[in-house]
Design a protein around this motif. Structure first.
Motif, PDB file in Angstrom:
ATOM      1  N   GLY A 181      17.293  -4.484   6.076  1.00  0.00           N
ATOM      2  CA  GLY A 181      16.758  -5.281   7.685  1.00  0.00           C
ATOM      3  C   GLY A 181      17.218  -4.482   8.743  1.00  0.00           C
ATOM      4  O   GLY A 181      17.842  -3.493   8.264  1.00  0.00           O
ATOM      5  N   GLN A 182      17.539  -4.744  10.012  1.00  0.00           N
ATOM      6  CA  GLN A 182      16.977  -4.411  10.934  1.00  0.00           C
ATOM      7  C   GLN A 182      18.379  -3.792  11.190  1.00  0.00           C
ATOM      8  O   GLN A 182      18.369  -2.241  11.837  1.00  0.00           O
ATOM      9  N   TYR A 183      19.394  -4.114  11.152  1.00  0.00           N
ATOM     10  CA  TYR A 183      20.491  -3.845  11.430  1.00  0.00           C
ATOM     11  C   TYR A 183      21.828  -3.667  10.068  1.00  0.00           C
ATOM     12  O   TYR A 183      22.688  -2.969  10.830  1.00  0.00           O
ATOM     13  N   THR A 184      20.828  -4.131   8.734  1.00  0.00           N
ATOM     14  CA  THR A 184      22.222  -3.899   8.209  1.00  0.00           C
ATOM     15  C   THR A 184      21.513  -2.542   6.787  1.00  0.00           C
ATOM     16  O   THR A 184      22.352  -2.359   6.198  1.00  0.00           O
ATOM     17  N   GLY A 212      -7.527  11.601   9.215  1.00  0.00           N
ATOM     18  CA  GLY A 212      -7.747   9.533   9.560  1.00  0.00           C
ATOM     19  C   GLY A 212      -6.444   9.627  10.541  1.00  0.00           C
ATOM     20  O   GLY A 212      -6.366   8.294  11.459  1.00  0.00           O
ATOM     21  N   GLY A 213      -5.468  10.474  10.247  1.00  0.00           N
ATOM     22  CA  GLY A 213      -4.283  10.263  11.886  1.00  0.00           C
ATOM     23  C   GLY A 213      -3.544   8.404  11.498  1.00  0.00           C
ATOM     24  O   GLY A 213      -3.742   7.981  10.849  1.00  0.00           O
ATOM     25  N   ARG A 214      -2.826   8.052  12.263  1.00  0.00           N
ATOM     26  CA  ARG A 214      -2.310   6.816  12.874  1.00  0.00           C
ATOM     27  C   ARG A 214      -3.404   5.343  12.422  1.00  0.00           C
ATOM     28  O   ARG A 214      -2.936   4.543  12.679  1.00  0.00           O
ATOM     29  N   ARG A 215      -4.626   6.111  12.655  1.00  0.00           N
ATOM     30  CA  ARG A 215      -5.497   4.770  13.205  1.00  0.00           C
ATOM     31  C   ARG A 215      -5.803   4.539  12.260  1.00  0.00           C
ATOM     32  O   ARG A 215      -6.571   3.017  11.423  1.00  0.00           O
ATOM     33  N   LEU A 216      -6.026   4.985  10.555  1.00  0.00           N
ATOM     34  CA  LEU A 216      -7.081   4.456   9.279  1.00  0.00           C
ATOM     35  C   LEU A 216      -5.725   4.714   8.952  1.00  0.00           C
ATOM     36  O   LEU A 216      -5.652   6.275   8.093  1.00  0.00           O
ATOM     37  N   LYS A 217      -4.549   3.893   8.022  1.00  0.00           N
ATOM     38  CA  LYS A 217      -3.836   4.542   6.913  1.00  0.00           C
ATOM     39  C   LYS A 217      -4.784   3.822   5.559  1.00  0.00           C
ATOM     40  O   LYS A 217      -5.128   3.176   5.727  1.00  0.00           O
ATOM     41  N   VAL A 218      -4.264   4.494   5.015  1.00  0.00           N
ATOM     42  CA  VAL A 218      -3.895   3.948   3.290  1.00  0.00           C
ATOM     43  C   VAL A 218      -2.751   4.110   2.603  1.00  0.00           C
ATOM     44  O   VAL A 218      -1.527   3.782   3.828  1.00  0.00           O
ATOM     45  N   ALA A 219      -2.685   3.795   1.607  1.00  0.00           N
ATOM     46  CA  ALA A 219      -1.506   3.204   0.657  1.00  0.00           C
ATOM     47  C   ALA A 219      -0.325   4.234   0.792  1.00  0.00           C
ATOM     48  O   ALA A 219       0.796   4.029   1.221  1.00  0.00           O
ATOM     49  N   ALA A 220      -0.747   5.647   0.291  1.00  0.00           N
ATOM     50  CA  ALA A 220       0.056   7.013   0.573  1.00  0.00           C
ATOM     51  C   ALA A 220       0.773   6.779   1.750  1.00  0.00           C
ATOM     52  O   ALA A 220       1.804   6.932   2.602  1.00  0.00           O
ATOM     53  N   THR A 221       0.001   6.906   3.183  1.00  0.00           N
ATOM     54  CA  THR A 221       0.016   7.090   4.543  1.00  0.00           C
ATOM     55  C   THR A 221       1.246   6.160   5.250  1.00  0.00           C
ATOM     56  O   THR A 221       2.070   6.433   5.681  1.00  0.00           O
ATOM     57  N   LEU A 222       1.392   4.680   4.104  1.00  0.00           N
ATOM     58  CA  LEU A 222       1.743   3.286   4.249  1.00  0.00           C
ATOM     59  C   LEU A 222       3.081   3.880   4.000  1.00  0.00           C
ATOM     60  O   LEU A 222       4.015   3.097   5.099  1.00  0.00           O
ATOM     61  N   ALA A 223       3.067   3.995   3.053  1.00  0.00           N
ATOM     62  CA  ALA A 223       4.359   4.537   2.288  1.00  0.00           C
ATOM     63  C   ALA A 223       5.173   5.106   2.945  1.00  0.00           C
ATOM     64  O   ALA A 223       6.473   5.021   2.664  1.00  0.00           O
ATOM     65  N   TYR A 224       4.906   6.222   3.332  1.00  0.00           N
ATOM     66  CA  TYR A 224       4.734   7.732   4.433  1.00  0.00           C
ATOM     67  C   TYR A 224       5.979   7.246   5.274  1.00  0.00           C
ATOM     68  O   TYR A 224       7.136   7.513   6.326  1.00  0.00           O
ATOM     69  N   ASP A 225       4.984   6.194   6.721  1.00  0.00           N
ATOM     70  CA  ASP A 225       5.587   5.446   7.381  1.00  0.00           C
ATOM     71  C   ASP A 225       7.019   4.312   7.602  1.00  0.00           C
ATOM     72  O   ASP A 225       7.789   4.703   7.987  1.00  0.00           O
ATOM     73  N   GLU A 226       6.727   3.228   6.399  1.00  0.00           N
ATOM     74  CA  GLU A 226       7.582   2.586   6.040  1.00  0.00           C
ATOM     75  C   GLU A 226       9.061   3.694   5.148  1.00  0.00           C
ATOM     76  O   GLU A 226      10.150   3.175   5.745  1.00  0.00           O
ATOM     77  N   LEU A 286      10.079   6.514   5.931  1.00  0.00           N
ATOM     78  CA  LEU A 286      10.862   8.149   7.165  1.00  0.00           C
ATOM     79  C   LEU A 286      10.085   7.389   8.816  1.00  0.00           C
ATOM     80  O   LEU A 286      11.378   7.783   9.590  1.00  0.00           O
ATOM     81  N   ASN A 287       9.415   6.292   9.158  1.00  0.00           N
ATOM     82  CA  ASN A 287       9.245   5.786  10.183  1.00  0.00           C
ATOM     83  C   ASN A 287      10.548   4.771  10.721  1.00  0.00           C
ATOM     84  O   ASN A 287      11.376   4.657  11.299  1.00  0.00           O
ATOM     85  N   THR A 288      10.529   3.907   9.583  1.00  0.00           N
ATOM     86  CA  THR A 288      10.745   2.333   9.831  1.00  0.00           C
ATOM     87  C   THR A 288      11.780   2.499   9.155  1.00  0.00           C
ATOM     88  O   THR A 288      12.670   1.062   9.662  1.00  0.00           O
ATOM     89  N   LEU A 289      11.870   3.387   8.673  1.00  0.00           N
ATOM     90  CA  LEU A 289      13.445   3.524   7.724  1.00  0.00           C
ATOM     91  C   LEU A 289      13.358   1.208   6.454  1.00  0.00           C
ATOM     92  O   LEU A 289      14.367   1.362   5.638  1.00  0.00           O
ATOM     93  N   ASN A 290      12.064   1.661   6.551  1.00  0.00           N
ATOM     94  CA  ASN A 290      11.872  -0.070   5.547  1.00  0.00           C
ATOM     95  C   ASN A 290      11.771   0.906   3.992  1.00  0.00           C
ATOM     96  O   ASN A 290      10.518   0.391   3.447  1.00  0.00           O
ATOM     97  N   TRP A 291      12.679   1.281   3.528  1.00  0.00           N
ATOM     98  CA  TRP A 291      12.867   1.849   1.900  1.00  0.00           C
ATOM     99  C   TRP A 291      12.383   1.005   1.012  1.00  0.00           C
ATOM    100  O   TRP A 291      11.474   1.290   0.319  1.00  0.00           O
ATOM    101  N   PRO A 292      12.731  -0.230   0.842  1.00  0.00           N
ATOM    102  CA  PRO A 292      12.373  -0.880  -0.245  1.00  0.00           C
ATOM    103  C   PRO A 292      10.399  -1.673   0.273  1.00  0.00           C
ATOM    104  O   PRO A 292      10.405  -1.823  -0.922  1.00  0.00           O
ATOM    105  N   LEU A 293      10.030  -1.459   1.250  1.00  0.00           N
ATOM    106  CA  LEU A 293       9.220  -2.379   0.952  1.00  0.00           C
ATOM    107  C   LEU A 293       8.293  -1.296   1.044  1.00  0.00           C
ATOM    108  O   LEU A 293       6.860  -1.194  -0.025  1.00  0.00           O
TER     109      LEU A 293
END
Length: 307
Positions: free
Chosen positions: A60-63, A252-266, A268-275
């Motif tokens: 959760g965003q707050y939990t 590719g940068g942020r415009r061209l995401k693949v599975a590895a970069t998406l997992a990294y963003d989830e 370290l950026n959004t902090l949604n570790w489960p996703l």
């Protein structure tokens, strides 16, 4: 007589029975394997199990991370077309990079195998040289060569009037494919070269003496014998390309995401570790299924050919 009999009895008692000797020999490797097995479990199995377990937690965003078992992350992946597009892009890039590596790497390995010393060692060092350099440095080199208006190649081509505008390389699938193919090329060359080491060079001479042309020799003799090396190298290149992070993130940068970069963003950026864990686990499962299936097809095909 009594002394010799006692010596013989002592020698027989010192030699273990065949059954005991076989059992002790069978148990001997396990204590030697135990340190490596413990390290493998601690470094590979435990993190993988924790990642799989994390993918079933809620966020959760707050939990933050909620330690409850849920299929929310997996349902989000299966129901959102964005993830389908992202995984399709990942495997498409990996497949094209593998194809380019095979088309250029197999001839390179054949030419390398036909070379004589000291040129063979020199060019082998050139082929393996990129493996001694960080993948980040190699990828940044491509960015410096073709990066928009400031890229050296684009500036040179525009200066001589060959092109009117810069060649689109950065933030494109073509750029990621080219950079990945360059990064993974040594693995393909080494796999094909290892297969060529088992080919007797006199076979080609025998075919020439029987009137076969060079194309016939390549198609009927050389290619079938190096195909296992091409296929095994393709599996390695595909797996490494599909799970690559540095090259797709830089080119590719942020415009061209693949599975590895998406997992990294989830993570370290959004902090949604489960996703992010669910994306990583799904990528791992897909790669394992592809590799196991490819190996099964290759082994069955060549067992039928050489039966």
């Amino acid at each position: 007589m009594s002394t010799s009999a006692s010596v013989t009895a002592a020698q027989e008692s010192a030699v273990p029975a065949p059954g005991k000797q076989e059992r002790s020999g069978a148990r001997a490797p396990w204590p030697l394997l135990l340190p490596a097995l413990i390290l493998f479990v601690a470094v590979v199995i435990v993190p993988l199990a924790m990642t799989v377990l994390l993918s079933f937690h809620n966020w959760g965003q707050y939990t933050g991370i909620e330690f409850v078992i849920t299929l929310k992350n997996w349902h989000e992946i299966w129901s959102d077309p964005y993830f389908y597009e992202m995984f399709a892009r990942t495997f498409r890039i990996a497949g094209l990079a593998t194809l380019i590596a095979a088309l250029f790497g197999a001839p390179e390995a054949y030419i390398l195998n036909r070379m004589r010393a000291p040129w063979k060692g020199f060019f082998l060092l050139i082929i393996l040289g990129p493996l001694l350099i960080s993948v980040v440095a190699r990828t940044l080199g491509w960015a410096l060569l073709f990066g928009g208006n400031s890229g050296l190649v684009n500036k040179a081509l525009m200066a001589v009037g060959v092109i009117d505008g810069p060649i689109p390389f950065m933030f494109t699938e073509a750029g990621v494919v080219i950079a990945l193919a360059h990064v993974m090329m040594p693995f393909m060359v080494l796999s094909v070269w290892a297969a060529l080491q088992r080919v007797d060079p006199q076979i080609e001479n025998a075919a020439l003496s029987l009137g076969a042309g060079q194309m016939t020799i390549m198609r009927r003799i050389i290619l079938p014998q190096i195909m296992p090396g091409v296929l095994s190298g393709g599996i390695i290149v595909f797996a490494l390309s599909a799970s690559a992070f540095a090259t797709p993130s830089i080119i590719g940068g942020r415009r061209l995401k693949v599975a590895a970069t998406l997992a990294y963003d989830e993570f370290l950026n959004t902090l949604n570790w489960p996703l992010g864990a669910a994306v990583a686990v799904l990528l791992l499962v897909a790669l394992v299924l592809i590799i196991v299936g490819s190996n099964a097809i290759i082994e069955r095909r060549y067992s039928e050919v050489f039966r």
